[in-house]
Scaffold this active site. Structure first.
Site, PDB file in Angstrom:
ATOM      1  N   CYS A   2      -6.835  14.119  -3.101  1.00 37.15           N
ATOM      2  CA  CYS A   2      -7.916  13.128  -3.046  1.00 37.15           C
ATOM      3  C   CYS A   2      -8.560  13.091  -4.420  1.00 37.15           C
ATOM      4  CB  CYS A   2      -8.946  13.498  -1.980  1.00 37.15           C
ATOM      5  SG  CYS A   2     -10.365  12.376  -1.959  1.00 37.15           S
ATOM      6  N   GLU A 105      -5.662   6.039  -1.984  1.00 38.38           N
ATOM      7  CA  GLU A 105      -4.352   6.652  -2.191  1.00 38.38           C
ATOM      8  C   GLU A 105      -3.469   5.627  -2.889  1.00 38.38           C
ATOM      9  OE1 GLU A 105      -2.257   8.256   1.174  1.00 38.38           O
ATOM     10  OE2 GLU A 105      -3.893   9.607   1.733  1.00 38.38           O
TER      11      GLU A 105
END
Length: 222
Positions: A2, A105
């Site tokens: 992340c 993402e």
């Protein structure tokens, strides 16, 4: 991993799901935080418990203790963080929550990478498990915090990517409690993790790849 997320709503929008006013020592601020492209190496509002009250501190996203000679780490794997020599003290004594609207993402499509914005399908904010070097209020520029990532093969857009460990509001509140042991925190991480089927995502502009870019358009579908 992340490595980018959005934290754009007001503090109250996030806090209202976690704790009553009496449990907080946080000044009221009606202004939206307004960050649509939060990147490592910046200070991020981080929620933690001190003296049985919740506190909100701007904390450096990254962790590089004095002996570390590589770039700051930004994530810690849930499978190993509780027991690793580097992260065990943080897991035991430095648990916190990083709230957000969702995270980004990237997925390779041909010779380019397409960013996607991932968020809770029910529209709730997300509460990412974090660990860091306390006391958070001291504002350390090297030993800040890391976002805990969920188990391998739990990526959403890319199954091989590692998504943040997102906790339910109830689990997030328990995660921050100072009296909770490291072992109990591991149990909370396992039982309180929001499952993959609770998330939605859509492709967004590649402009999010530049950390200088901000604005609501970065999380809009393209």
């Amino acid at each position: 991993m992340c490595g980018r997320f959005a934290q754009s709503q007001t503090r109250e929008d996030y806090l209202a799901l976690l704790a009553e006013d009496i449990e907080r020592d946080i000044p009221y601020d009606p202004e939206p935080i307004g960050r649509y492209n939060v990147a490592p190496g910046t200070k991020v509002l981080l929620l933690s418990e001190r003296d049985e009250h919740l506190h909100l501190d701007p904390v450096f996203w990254g962790y590089a203790p004095g002996w570390w000679d590589k770039p700051p780490l930004i994530n810690a794997r849930v499978e190993t963080a509780a027991t690793s020599r580097m992260f065990k003290p943080l897991w035991q004594h430095g648990r916190a929550i990083c709230f957000a609207d969702g995270w980004f993402e990237w997925k390779k499509e041909g010779d380019k990478k397409q960013p996607f914005f991932i968020y809770r399908a029910d529209g709730q904010p997300i509460f990412m498990a974090a660990i860091g070097s306390t006391p958070f209020e001291r504002g350390d520029e090297a030993e800040g915090f890391l976002i805990v990532t969920a188990a391998a093969d739990q990526g959403l857009v890319d199954i091989h990517d590692r998504r943040p460990l997102v906790l339910s509001p109830e689990a997030a509140r328990e995660w921050m409690r100072q009296e909770i042991s490291g072992k109990e925190a591991s149990e909370i991480a396992a039982s309180g993790c929001v499952p993959a089927n609770q998330f939605s995502w859509h492709p967004v502009s590649r402009a999010v790849g530049n950390v200088k870019n901000q604005g609501a358009e970065l999380i809009q579908p393209v």
